[in-house]
Scaffold this active site. Structure first.
Site, PDB file in Angstrom:
ATOM      1  N   ASP A 188       0.574  -1.346  -0.098  1.00  0.00           N
ATOM      2  CA  ASP A 188       0.209   0.193   0.257  1.00  0.00           C
ATOM      3  C   ASP A 188       0.935   1.372   0.341  1.00  0.00           C
ATOM      4  OD1 ASP A 188      -2.389  -1.493  -0.088  1.00  0.00           O
ATOM      5  OD2 ASP A 188      -2.514  -1.244   2.290  1.00  0.00           O
ATOM      6  N   MET A 189       0.199   2.687  -0.640  1.00  0.00           N
ATOM      7  CA  MET A 189       1.122   3.506  -0.747  1.00  0.00           C
ATOM      8  C   MET A 189       0.131   4.681   0.582  1.00  0.00           C
ATOM      9  SD  MET A 189       3.765   5.105  -1.432  1.00  0.00           S
ATOM     10  CE  MET A 189       3.622   4.510  -3.050  1.00  0.00           C
ATOM     11  N   LYS A 238      -6.543   6.521  -6.260  1.00  0.00           N
ATOM     12  CA  LYS A 238      -6.213   8.409  -6.534  1.00  0.00           C
ATOM     13  C   LYS A 238      -5.250   9.017  -5.092  1.00  0.00           C
ATOM     14  CE  LYS A 238     -10.596   9.242  -8.668  1.00  0.00           C
ATOM     15  NZ  LYS A 238     -12.777   8.912  -7.661  1.00  0.00           N
ATOM     16  N   GLY A 239      -5.740   8.269  -4.107  1.00  0.00           N
ATOM     17  CA  GLY A 239      -4.453   8.304  -2.880  1.00  0.00           C
ATOM     18  C   GLY A 239      -5.912   8.853  -1.550  1.00  0.00           C
ATOM     19  N   ARG A 273      -0.967  -0.770  -8.905  1.00  0.00           N
ATOM     20  CA  ARG A 273      -2.039  -0.667  -8.641  1.00  0.00           C
ATOM     21  C   ARG A 273      -2.679   0.826  -8.740  1.00  0.00           C
ATOM     22  NH1 ARG A 273      -3.067  -1.243  -2.381  1.00  0.00           N
ATOM     23  NH2 ARG A 273      -3.331  -3.336  -2.314  1.00  0.00           N
ATOM     24  N   THR A 293     -10.191   1.300  -7.940  1.00  0.00           N
ATOM     25  CA  THR A 293     -11.316   2.528  -7.563  1.00  0.00           C
ATOM     26  C   THR A 293     -12.713   1.891  -7.376  1.00  0.00           C
ATOM     27  OG1 THR A 293     -12.125   4.487  -8.930  1.00  0.00           O
ATOM     28  CG2 THR A 293     -11.300   2.794 -10.397  1.00  0.00           C
ATOM     29  N   HIS A 294     -14.030   3.109  -7.519  1.00  0.00           N
ATOM     30  CA  HIS A 294     -15.025   2.662  -6.774  1.00  0.00           C
ATOM     31  C   HIS A 294     -15.603   3.857  -8.054  1.00  0.00           C
ATOM     32  CE1 HIS A 294     -13.459   1.179  -3.451  1.00  0.00           C
ATOM     33  NE2 HIS A 294     -14.455   0.541  -3.111  1.00  0.00           N
ATOM     34  N   ARG A 330     -11.168   6.621   7.003  1.00  0.00           N
ATOM     35  CA  ARG A 330     -10.289   7.359   5.590  1.00  0.00           C
ATOM     36  C   ARG A 330     -11.577   6.846   4.974  1.00  0.00           C
ATOM     37  NH1 ARG A 330      -5.571   5.795   6.934  1.00  0.00           N
ATOM     38  NH2 ARG A 330      -5.371   3.613   6.068  1.00  0.00           N
ATOM     39  N   ARG A 331     -12.123   5.905   5.064  1.00  0.00           N
ATOM     40  CA  ARG A 331     -13.257   5.559   4.467  1.00  0.00           C
ATOM     41  C   ARG A 331     -14.385   6.684   4.722  1.00  0.00           C
ATOM     42  NH1 ARG A 331     -10.051   2.414   3.546  1.00  0.00           N
ATOM     43  NH2 ARG A 331      -9.370   4.273   1.830  1.00  0.00           N
TER      44      ARG A 331
HETATM   45  C1  LIG Z   1      -8.814  -1.653  -3.369  1.00  0.00           C
HETATM   46  C2  LIG Z   1      -8.229  -0.368  -3.040  1.00  0.00           C
HETATM   47  C3  LIG Z   1      -6.711  -0.268  -2.793  1.00  0.00           C
HETATM   48  C4  LIG Z   1      -6.975   0.957  -2.446  1.00  0.00           C
HETATM   49  N1  LIG Z   1      -5.171   1.393  -1.491  1.00  0.00           N
HETATM   50  C5  LIG Z   1      -4.684   2.425  -1.575  1.00  0.00           C
HETATM   51  C6  LIG Z   1      -4.069   2.917  -1.112  1.00  0.00           C
HETATM   52  O1  LIG Z   1      -2.563   1.692  -0.670  1.00  0.00           O
HETATM   53  N2  LIG Z   1      -3.299   4.225  -0.661  1.00  0.00           N
HETATM   54  C7  LIG Z   1      -4.092   4.808  -1.010  1.00  0.00           C
HETATM   55  O2  LIG Z   1      -3.968   6.626  -0.151  1.00  0.00           O
HETATM   56  N3  LIG Z   1      -5.590   5.032  -1.149  1.00  0.00           N
HETATM   57  C8  LIG Z   1      -5.954   3.882  -1.392  1.00  0.00           C
HETATM   58  N4  LIG Z   1      -7.341   3.645  -1.956  1.00  0.00           N
HETATM   59  C9  LIG Z   1      -7.706   4.929  -1.552  1.00  0.00           C
HETATM   60  C10 LIG Z   1      -8.429   5.918  -2.805  1.00  0.00           C
HETATM   61  O3  LIG Z   1      -6.831   6.539  -3.266  1.00  0.00           O
HETATM   62  C11 LIG Z   1      -9.582   6.417  -2.672  1.00  0.00           C
HETATM   63  O4  LIG Z   1      -9.466   7.076  -1.411  1.00  0.00           O
HETATM   64  C12 LIG Z   1     -10.674   5.798  -2.483  1.00  0.00           C
HETATM   65  O5  LIG Z   1     -10.900   4.553  -3.433  1.00  0.00           O
HETATM   66  C13 LIG Z   1     -11.879   6.478  -2.624  1.00  0.00           C
HETATM   67  O6  LIG Z   1     -11.635   7.439  -4.689  1.00  0.00           O
HETATM   68  P1  LIG Z   1     -12.992   6.317  -5.888  1.00  0.00           P
HETATM   69  O7  LIG Z   1     -11.755   6.659  -6.727  1.00  0.00           O
HETATM   70  O8  LIG Z   1     -13.092   4.752  -4.838  1.00  0.00           O
HETATM   71  O9  LIG Z   1     -13.856   6.997  -5.655  1.00  0.00           O
HETATM   72  P2  LIG Z   1     -14.307   9.351  -4.833  1.00  0.00           P
HETATM   73  O10 LIG Z   1     -13.798   9.673  -5.961  1.00  0.00           O
HETATM   74  O11 LIG Z   1     -14.717   8.260  -4.158  1.00  0.00           O
HETATM   75  O12 LIG Z   1     -15.606   8.564  -5.625  1.00  0.00           O
HETATM   76  C14 LIG Z   1     -15.703   9.716  -7.237  1.00  0.00           C
HETATM   77  C15 LIG Z   1     -17.126   9.931  -7.546  1.00  0.00           C
HETATM   78  O13 LIG Z   1     -17.670   9.226  -7.828  1.00  0.00           O
HETATM   79  C16 LIG Z   1     -18.904   8.906  -6.942  1.00  0.00           C
HETATM   80  N5  LIG Z   1     -18.623   7.090  -6.929  1.00  0.00           N
HETATM   81  C17 LIG Z   1     -17.756   6.463  -6.113  1.00  0.00           C
HETATM   82  N6  LIG Z   1     -18.376   5.114  -6.627  1.00  0.00           N
HETATM   83  C18 LIG Z   1     -19.287   4.214  -6.867  1.00  0.00           C
HETATM   84  C19 LIG Z   1     -20.462   4.226  -7.584  1.00  0.00           C
HETATM   85  N7  LIG Z   1     -20.367   2.519  -7.303  1.00  0.00           N
HETATM   86  N8  LIG Z   1     -21.418   4.927  -7.979  1.00  0.00           N
HETATM   87  C20 LIG Z   1     -21.703   5.547  -7.866  1.00  0.00           C
HETATM   88  N9  LIG Z   1     -21.527   7.275  -7.845  1.00  0.00           N
HETATM   89  C21 LIG Z   1     -19.898   6.203  -7.313  1.00  0.00           C
HETATM   90  C22 LIG Z   1     -18.664   9.742  -5.524  1.00  0.00           C
HETATM   91  O14 LIG Z   1     -19.597  10.144  -4.664  1.00  0.00           O
HETATM   92  C23 LIG Z   1     -17.343  10.526  -6.491  1.00  0.00           C
HETATM   93  O15 LIG Z   1     -18.286  11.810  -6.872  1.00  0.00           O
HETATM   94  C24 LIG Z   1      -7.448   2.311  -2.126  1.00  0.00           C
HETATM   95  C25 LIG Z   1      -8.829   1.688  -3.101  1.00  0.00           C
HETATM   96  C26 LIG Z   1      -8.973   0.556  -2.963  1.00  0.00           C
HETATM   97  C27 LIG Z   1     -10.319   0.462  -4.057  1.00  0.00           C
END
Ligand SMILES: Cc1cc2nc3c(=O)[nH]c(=O)nc-3n(C[C@H](O)[C@H](O)[C@H](O)COP(=O)(O)OP(=O)(O)OC[C@H]3O[C@@H](n4cnc5c(N)ncnc54)[C@H](O)[C@@H]3O)c2cc1C
Length: 338
Positions: free
Chosen positions: A135-136, A191-192, A188, A235-236, A297-298
């Site tokens: 992880d970062m 966004k951060g 991987r 990402t989601h 963080r979530r």
């Molecule tokens: C597997 C995994 C590993 C990770 N590892 C790290 C790590 O090592 N270090 C780190 O700093 N971070 C990590 N993260 C966290 C990451 O950096 C983000 O903070 C986190 O994933 C939220 O960003 P997002 O791209 O998922 O979407 P967001 O930026 O939360 O969402 C973007 C936009 O899309 C909308 N949205 C999101 N999902 C949906 C959906 N399903 N349906 C409708 N709208 C939606 C939101 O409301 C928002 O407007 C990890 C995340 C994942 C999934």
């Protein structure tokens, strides 16, 4: 927008607050809160969650919760737990890697200290054929994390390593990706999730998304893939998922060119949909008692997560789980009263 930024700052501050972290670990009333995003507290609970995910067609990467640990004894316990986890993944023939935060295994005590501990984990991973994802964390650790990752890759060729890189950091697209792509690296892309200064990180969602899209395009290039580079997209965000799918279709690439990764408990329907469509999906499965910073963080990521948890707590009160815990705690306090 202002409200969202304020919430984000507040939750990130909570995640680093020591008294709150202590309270979360020791006050059992709060434990059900974590269940929204955490597989459980024990290795058995994590293994059960991975089995279920594998049955649904998802791969997993299992993380033992904890970060910024400074006690050498505690760090050695974490290393042992990772070794136990790797053996269990092998014994149960699970489709799973492990994810490690370097500050959980001694980065706060220095690079050398952490390297030795990571070598112990990597030796076990080599013996049992389990992949390691790193992880970062905060930007103050980025350089050391990349250096340790490169050292491990060189030393343990039998192990598959993957490194998380954060699109919000300027350095990621300015230097790190190009440097790592020379060696053929598994990344991987996320966004951060930390609070970073505008001096080192983009602050605007649209810009960060733009960087993600640019890097997805980069990893679709034939010359980049031919060097053995591989991209997982953590990402989601529906916009990024759509972009990745479109790029694959545009280049006529197979669906398993990229891997999608999502967090345990988040957008489960979307996880299933991607699996059904034939894309590789890996779910990040955290477990353990030190859930509070991860959980905060979530909360910081999306206000919707807060309502998701509030709804869960409200239901929990009526289901009786939380009510039962409150009553048990009150009874214990009663017994302790003079
Ligand atoms: C597997 C995994 C590993 C990770 N590892 C790290 C790590 O090592 N270090 C780190 O700093 N971070 C990590 N993260 C966290 C990451 O950096 C983000 O903070 C986190 O994933 C939220 O960003 P997002 O791209 O998922 O979407 P967001 O930026 O939360 O969402 C973007 C936009 O899309 C909308 N949205 C999101 N999902 C949906 C959906 N399903 N349906 C409708 N709208 C939606 C939101 O409301 C928002 O407007 C990890 C995340 C994942 C999934």
């Amino acid at each position: 927008m202002f409200f969202e930024k304020l919430m984000k700052k507040m939750f990130i501050w909570f995640s680093k607050n020591r008294p709150l972290n202590w309270l979360a670990i020791h006050c059992h009333i709060l434990h059900p809160l974590s269940r929204a995003f955490v597989a459980g507290e024990t290795i058995d609970e994590a293994i059960a969650a991975v089995k279920e995910l594998n049955q649904d067609g998802c791969r997993a990467t299992v993380d033992i919760l904890g970060e910024s640990v400074v006690s050498p004894e505690k760090i050695d316990e974490v290393v042992l737990e990772y070794q136990r986890l790797i053996r269990r993944i092998n014994e149960e023939k699970l489709q799973a890697s492990v994810s490690v935060k370097l500050s959980h295994v001694g980065l706060s005590l220095g690079k050398r200290f952490c390297e030795t501990r990571m070598c112990h984990i990597a030796e076990t991973a080599a013996r049992y054929g389990v992949a390691i994802e790193i992880d970062m964390e905060g930007s103050e650790d980025t350089e050391n994390t990349i250096e340790i990752f490169r050292m491990l890759r060189k030393k343990y060729r039998a192990v598959s390593f993957r490194l998380a890189l954060q699109a919000y950091l300027h350095r990621t697209h300015e230097q790190d990706i190009a440097m790592l792509a020379q060696d053929g690296t598994a990344i991987r892309l996320v966004k951060g999730a930390y609070q970073e200064s505008p001096l080192v990180a983009y602050q605007c969602l649209e810009v960060i998304r733009g960087v993600c899209c640019m890097l997805i395009n980069y990893f679709a290039r034939e010359d980049i893939r031919a060097r053995g580079n591989h991209l997982a997209i953590g990402t989601h965000d529906p916009i990024l998922i759509k972009h990745a799918k479109e790029i694959l279709a545009e280049h006529g690439l197979p669906k398993d060119t990229f891997e999608f990764q999502m967090l345990y408990g988040m957008y489960v329907q979307e996880q299933h949909r991607l699996v059904k469509e034939g894309y590789p999906m890996r779910v990040y499965v955290p477990y353990g008692t030190r859930w509070f910073p991860y959980f905060m963080r979530r909360m910081a990521e999306r206000p919707a997560n807060v309502w998701f948890v509030v709804r869960g707590v409200w239901r929990g009160l009526f289901d009786g789980e939380i009510r039962h815990r409150i009553m048990t705690t009150l009874k214990t306090m009663d017994r302790k009263a003079p």
